[in-house]
Motif scaffolding. Structure first.
Motif, short mmCIF file in Angstrom:
data_model
loop_
_atom_site.label_atom_id
_atom_site.label_comp_id
_atom_site.label_asym_id
_atom_site.label_seq_id
_atom_site.Cartn_x
_atom_site.Cartn_y
_atom_site.Cartn_z
N SER A 162 -1.11 -1.33 -4.80
CA SER A 162 -0.39 -1.88 -5.95
C SER A 162 -0.65 -3.39 -6.01
O SER A 162 -0.45 -4.10 -5.03
N THR A 193 0.84 -1.19 0.00
CA THR A 193 0.00 0.00 0.00
C THR A 193 0.88 1.24 0.00
O THR A 193 1.87 1.30 0.71
N THR A 194 0.48 2.22 -0.80
CA THR A 194 1.21 3.48 -0.86
C THR A 194 0.25 4.62 -0.59
O THR A 194 -0.83 4.66 -1.14
N LYS A 195 0.65 5.55 0.29
CA LYS A 195 -0.18 6.73 0.58
C LYS A 195 0.18 7.83 -0.40
O LYS A 195 1.35 8.09 -0.66
N LYS A 196 -0.83 8.47 -0.95
CA LYS A 196 -0.64 9.60 -1.85
C LYS A 196 -0.92 10.88 -1.08
O LYS A 196 -1.73 10.90 -0.17
N ARG A 241 -5.60 9.82 -0.62
CA ARG A 241 -6.22 8.61 -1.14
C ARG A 241 -5.20 7.46 -1.12
O ARG A 241 -4.01 7.69 -1.24
N GLU A 242 -5.70 6.29 -0.94
CA GLU A 242 -4.84 5.11 -0.86
C GLU A 242 -4.80 4.42 -2.22
O GLU A 242 -5.82 4.27 -2.88
N VAL A 243 -3.62 4.02 -2.64
CA VAL A 243 -3.46 3.28 -3.88
C VAL A 243 -2.84 1.93 -3.52
O VAL A 243 -1.79 1.88 -2.89
#
Length: 110
Positions: free
Chosen positions: A13, A2-5, A9-11
C-alpha cells in the motif's frame, strides 16, 4: 505497509507515502503579469489526465488551460501575452514547484 493476500501475492500500500508526498508539496503560488493575476498549484498537484490532454512536454497553453481554466487563459491572450511571457510563467512555476531547471516534470514525479 505490506499486506499479505491469500493467493500468496504481496500488495504494498502506497497510500500513506502518497499522502506524505502531497503534504510536502509547496503551497500554490499567485503570480501577476501584465495586470493579470492567477494562482497555480504546484505542478505535481495537477490531475494525472493532464498528460493525456497535452500536445507535448512544452504545451504550456494546454497545461495552463487545465490549471487555470479557459476564461483565465483567454484573459491572458486578450492582454497580449507573448511566447516569452508563457516561458517566463512556466519557468517560475516549475521553480516554485520544486522542479530544477532542465528536469522534466514527468521524470521528477517518479
Amino acid at each position: 505497509m505490506t499486506t499479505k493476500k491469500p493467493a500468496g501475492r504481496e500488495v504494498v500500500s502506497l497510500d500513506s507515502l502518497a499522502a506524505q508526498k502531497r503534504e510536502a508539496l509547496p503551497e500554490a503560488t499567485t503570480f501577476e503579469l501584465h495586470g493579470v493575476e492567477f494562482t497555480l498549484e504546484p505542478f505535481h498537484a495537477l490531475p494525472m489526465d493532464l498528460q493525456e490532454r497535452m500536445k507535448g512536454p512544452e504545451d504550456y497553453l494546454g497545461i495552463l488551460r487545465v490549471a487555470l481554466g479557459p476564461e483565465k487563459v483567454k484573459e491572458m491572450v486578450d492582454t497580449g501575452y507573448t511566447i516569452s511571457d508563457m516561458n517566463l510563467v512556466a519557468e517560475e512555476w516549475m521553480r516554485r514547484s520544486g522542479i530544477e531547471p532542465g528536469e522534466s516534470p514527468a521524470s521528477s514525479a517518479s
